[in-house]
Scaffold this active site. Sequence first.
Site, PDB file in Angstrom:
ATOM      1  N   LYS A  38     -48.537  -4.699 -25.527  1.00 19.68           N
ATOM      2  CA  LYS A  38     -47.706  -3.882 -26.411  1.00 19.68           C
ATOM      3  C   LYS A  38     -46.227  -4.037 -26.081  1.00 19.68           C
ATOM      4  CE  LYS A  38     -47.833   0.577 -27.505  1.00 19.68           C
ATOM      5  NZ  LYS A  38     -48.185   1.987 -27.630  1.00 19.68           N
ATOM      6  N   LYS A  68     -52.199   3.280 -15.746  1.00 21.90           N
ATOM      7  CA  LYS A  68     -50.920   3.558 -15.084  1.00 21.90           C
ATOM      8  C   LYS A  68     -51.088   3.718 -13.590  1.00 21.90           C
ATOM      9  CE  LYS A  68     -48.202   5.498 -18.866  1.00 21.90           C
ATOM     10  NZ  LYS A  68     -47.514   6.674 -19.403  1.00 21.90           N
ATOM     11  N   LYS A 118     -41.164  -0.147 -23.339  1.00 17.55           N
ATOM     12  CA  LYS A 118     -39.874   0.251 -22.766  1.00 17.55           C
ATOM     13  C   LYS A 118     -39.734  -0.220 -21.337  1.00 17.55           C
ATOM     14  CE  LYS A 118     -39.904   4.705 -25.129  1.00 17.55           C
ATOM     15  NZ  LYS A 118     -40.168   6.122 -24.979  1.00 17.55           N
TER      16      LYS A 118
END
Length: 334
Positions: free
Chosen positions: A195, A112, A198
Amino acid sequence: MKRILSGVQPTGNMHLGNYLGALKQWVQMQQDYECLFCIVDLHALTIPSSQPHLLRKHTLDVAALYIAAGLNPETNIIFPQSAIPGHSELMWILSCHTPLGWLNRMTQFKEKSKNNSSHADLGLYSYPVLMAADILLYQATDVPVGDDQKQHIEMARDLAGSFNRFYGKDLFKIPEPRIIGHATRVMSLKDGTKKMSKSDPAEGSRIGLIDSPDVIFEKFKKAKTDAFPFPEAFDSLQDRPEIRNLITIYAALADITPSKVCELFGGQNFAPFKAALAELTIEVLDPLRQKFLALQQNPDYLTKILKKGQEDALEIGEKTLKEVQEAVGLLQLL
Ligand code: TRP
């Protein structure tokens, strides 16, 4: 009795991956455990937003989704993380026992912060300590999560163990990770190596839990495949991650094995399979969506559930927090 704690972030865009990889499993586990299902709004703050009203909305939305997906609000404890100050407080105490080396190893932080170095702040760095506090505060015995969270649970276990040893007392139960396996790991419809997420800017990469049937049909129709026919067998699909993913989704929704899916569709082209997959998805998601939309119209009911959850969670967490405060030497005035 065994006790589960798990949670998801209220960041909106809940999708099929969240359902198959978390909610569906929780629904199956709720009979056998005492369950706390948290809406981790404090974790969501690691992605700062200039629209605070959206975080509040998404928090209620997740509560509605939990219930719509089949979590019983009468028997489970459903609450927002921020409603219990003990999470933040325990986090501070735990952070005084967390070696930086452990945090430096966390792959999620590395990912991240690499993707968005302007967001590489203390909150993101200490995220796993807050997560450990979520779990340890309630003496959870089992934590069902996707495999991307496994490292965080292991850190929570290490932290609990070293804390207990340091104070010479079993202050925390050591939680067991319940890794919801690869079989339910749902990947992007546009790139089978990533993956389903969102935060993917491509809407078509994910099936939203409240997508309408038309949208679901369209998204599967446009899902990436390849020029080869539908495989006859599920093994040896390493080079076809998108195909593997679609088969996995079908199998998870239908509760059958991926090999069975290959038996059903093997040798055909992808159009009929995609249509069947869309139909199956709608069959599962549409009732959920209808319930969700109805619950969304009833924020007072949702708030009531969350308040009840807050009371119950407070009662359980208080005991741990008092013992920990006592153990580390904080003065008790009450
Ligand atoms: N980090 C988890 C995720 O992104 C969410 C989470 C926060 C969680 N606290 C938790 C999951 C405690 C299980 C237990 O999926």
